[in-house]
Scaffold this motif. Structure first.
Motif, PDB file in Angstrom:
ATOM      1  N   UNK A  41      42.591 -46.232 118.276  1.00  0.00           N
ATOM      2  CA  UNK A  41      42.249 -45.200 119.184  1.00  0.00           C
ATOM      3  C   UNK A  41      42.883 -45.632 120.591  1.00  0.00           C
ATOM      4  N   UNK A  42      42.409 -46.881 120.871  1.00  0.00           N
ATOM      5  CA  UNK A  42      42.628 -47.509 122.187  1.00  0.00           C
ATOM      6  C   UNK A  42      44.398 -47.540 122.101  1.00  0.00           C
ATOM      7  N   UNK A  43      44.955 -47.858 121.157  1.00  0.00           N
ATOM      8  CA  UNK A  43      46.437 -47.833 121.205  1.00  0.00           C
ATOM      9  C   UNK A  43      47.034 -46.634 121.223  1.00  0.00           C
ATOM     10  N   UNK A  44      46.396 -45.870 120.573  1.00  0.00           N
ATOM     11  CA  UNK A  44      46.821 -44.072 120.884  1.00  0.00           C
ATOM     12  C   UNK A  44      46.852 -43.613 122.136  1.00  0.00           C
ATOM     13  N   UNK A  45      45.552 -44.179 122.725  1.00  0.00           N
ATOM     14  CA  UNK A  45      45.311 -43.687 124.323  1.00  0.00           C
ATOM     15  C   UNK A  45      46.439 -44.091 125.092  1.00  0.00           C
ATOM     16  N   UNK A  46      46.663 -45.539 124.807  1.00  0.00           N
ATOM     17  CA  UNK A  46      47.607 -46.440 125.392  1.00  0.00           C
ATOM     18  C   UNK A  46      48.938 -45.669 125.519  1.00  0.00           C
ATOM     19  N   UNK A  47      49.262 -45.348 124.071  1.00  0.00           N
ATOM     20  CA  UNK A  47      50.476 -44.503 123.887  1.00  0.00           C
ATOM     21  C   UNK A  47      50.656 -43.458 124.546  1.00  0.00           C
ATOM     22  N   UNK A  48      49.567 -42.406 124.383  1.00  0.00           N
ATOM     23  CA  UNK A  48      49.234 -41.348 124.983  1.00  0.00           C
ATOM     24  C   UNK A  48      49.660 -41.201 126.494  1.00  0.00           C
ATOM     25  N   UNK A  49      48.913 -42.214 127.238  1.00  0.00           N
ATOM     26  CA  UNK A  49      49.042 -42.619 128.804  1.00  0.00           C
ATOM     27  C   UNK A  49      50.643 -42.789 128.874  1.00  0.00           C
ATOM     28  N   UNK A  50      51.187 -43.771 128.244  1.00  0.00           N
ATOM     29  CA  UNK A  50      52.574 -44.045 128.322  1.00  0.00           C
ATOM     30  C   UNK A  50      53.658 -42.513 128.289  1.00  0.00           C
TER      31      UNK A  50
END
Length: 164
Positions: free
Chosen positions: A131-140
């Motif tokens: 989830x954190x990775x996806x959130x980071x990707x989302x933020x990017x």
């Protein structure tokens, strides 16, 4: 052998005769009475002594029974002195054994649940990382999208200004 039957004769007093008719003089009779009375006296003395011995034996038996009871009481007290809390200790030990038997399956259950918890925690942490990775990707992506849109807006804005 000829037997003659003699007729009783009186000898100046009362005389006694034997079973075959022979006169017994008074001294023999006195001796017989004396022997008989002596025999009776001895018999009575023997009977009296026998009763005394029987009474003493009964008294001794009574004392022996009392002493036996006392000894049993003393033995019980000695045993209780050895471990006055023996009954309580035995009850507590029995309860401990019962609890130990109950603890074995509970310990197995705890270990199983701990394994399940660890597995669930690992799965949770893994999903959380994802989830954190996806959130980071989302933020990017959102950041990239905003930059692209800003860039496009800037280009459109320049193009509108150039049209003027």
């Amino acid at each position: 052998m000829q037997t003659t039957t003699q007729k009783p004769e009186t000898l100046g007093g009362s005389g006694s005769y034997s079973f075959n008719g022979v006169p017994i003089d008074n001294t023999d009779e006195d001796l017989s009475k004396s022997a008989l009375s002596t025999f009776r006296a001895k018999e009575e003395e023997i009977e009296r002594k026998k009763m005394e011995v029987r009474e003493r034996v009964q008294a001794q038996l009574g004392r022996v029974e009392e002493e036996t009871k006392r000894l049993a009481l003393i033995r019980g007290e000695l045993e209780s002195l050895a471990d006055p809390m023996r009954k309580d200790v035995a009850q507590v030990r029995k309860r401990i054994d019962v609890i130990n038997k109950e603890l074995k399956p509970l310990g197995t259950t705890v270990q199983k649940k701990e394994r399940e918890y660890k597995e669930a925690l690992d799965a949770f942490n893994e999903k959380n990382k994802e989830k954190v990775q996806l959130i980071n990707k989302l933020v990017e992506l959102v950041g990239e999208s905003e930059r692209l849109r800003m860039k496009k807006l800037d280009e459109l804005s320049k193009s509108i200004e150039s049209l003027r």
